[in-house]
Enzyme design. Structure first.
Site, PDB file in Angstrom:
ATOM      1  N   HIS A  11      -0.632   6.518   6.036  1.00 48.47           N
ATOM      2  CA  HIS A  11      -1.630   5.605   5.468  1.00 48.47           C
ATOM      3  C   HIS A  11      -0.997   4.230   5.312  1.00 48.47           C
ATOM      4  CE1 HIS A  11      -0.501   6.787   1.017  1.00 48.47           C
ATOM      5  NE2 HIS A  11       0.504   6.246   1.658  1.00 48.47           N
ATOM      6  N   SER A  59       3.125   9.587   3.786  1.00 46.58           N
ATOM      7  CA  SER A  59       3.402   8.185   3.520  1.00 46.58           C
ATOM      8  C   SER A  59       4.786   7.809   4.058  1.00 46.58           C
ATOM      9  CB  SER A  59       3.247   7.925   2.015  1.00 46.58           C
ATOM     10  OG  SER A  59       3.312   6.563   1.710  1.00 46.58           O
TER      11      SER A  59
END
Length: 195
Positions: free
Chosen positions: A123, A98
């Site tokens: 993501h 992330s």
């Protein structure tokens, strides 16, 4: 963070004791470990600014082992990395997921690394909202703005198209160190420290 090891260094003036993070800072190594939040980001930013003041020409190593965290906290680290004069090399140790993966990709070109068994995951931003419909719409628009911003930066850093980044970040997209190199998030997989 629980136990913090100390190291003892012999100098001309006798022995000196350092916590391990202070000792690493002497070697221009900053460790980003755990979830990225405002407190962690403030500490990382302060260390980067300190090292720039110490020597604005010498590279800084940012070692990352993080599952990600708060977007605005991570962006404060990203902006500081770009603001300071020294190149910031990034090294993934363990995982960069992330916001951790985002920061890994933001190291100086040619100086983005990973250890061989690390994992990298990108993501789209996560968020939640509650309240009146108009409040939820405001929060939704902000998350979409941040998604577009981060996808644009990831595309620039990796050499992937914006469309490919949008497709790959739609869900959790895991990569090995080798796959992250092929994708363009890092420049090299490190096997040995050649210092």
């Amino acid at each position: 963070m629980g136990y913090i090891p100390y190291v003892i260094e012999n100098t001309d003036r006798g022995e000196r004791s350092y916590d391990i993070y202070s000792r690493l800072l002497k070697d221009r190594i900053v460790l980003l470990s755990g979830e990225i939040n405002d407190s962690v980001a403030s500490s990382i930013v302060a260390q980067l600014l300190f090292l720039e003041a110490e020597d604005p020409e010498k590279d800084i190593g940012l070692y990352i082992n993080s599952p990600g965290g708060v977007i605005t906290s991570g962006l404060s680290i990203y902006d500081t990395m770009n603001f300071i004069r020294p190149d910031v090399s990034t090294i993934c140790i363990g995982q960069a997921a992330s916001m951790g993966a985002f920061l890994l990709s933001c190291g100086a070109k040619g100086k983005r690394f990973s250890l061989p068994h690390s994992r990298i995951m990108i993501h789209q931003p996560l968020g939640g909202a509650q309240g009146q419909a108009s409040d939820i719409e405001i929060i939704s628009n902000e998350i979409l703005r941040l998604k577009g911003l981060m996808n644009s930066i990831l595309a620039q850093n990796s050499g992937q198209s914006l469309e490919q980044i949008a497709k790959d970040t739609d869900r959790d997209f895991y990569m090995s160190a080798k796959e992250a190199k092929e994708y363009g998030l890092i420049d090299k997989v490190l096997e040995k420290n050649v210092k």
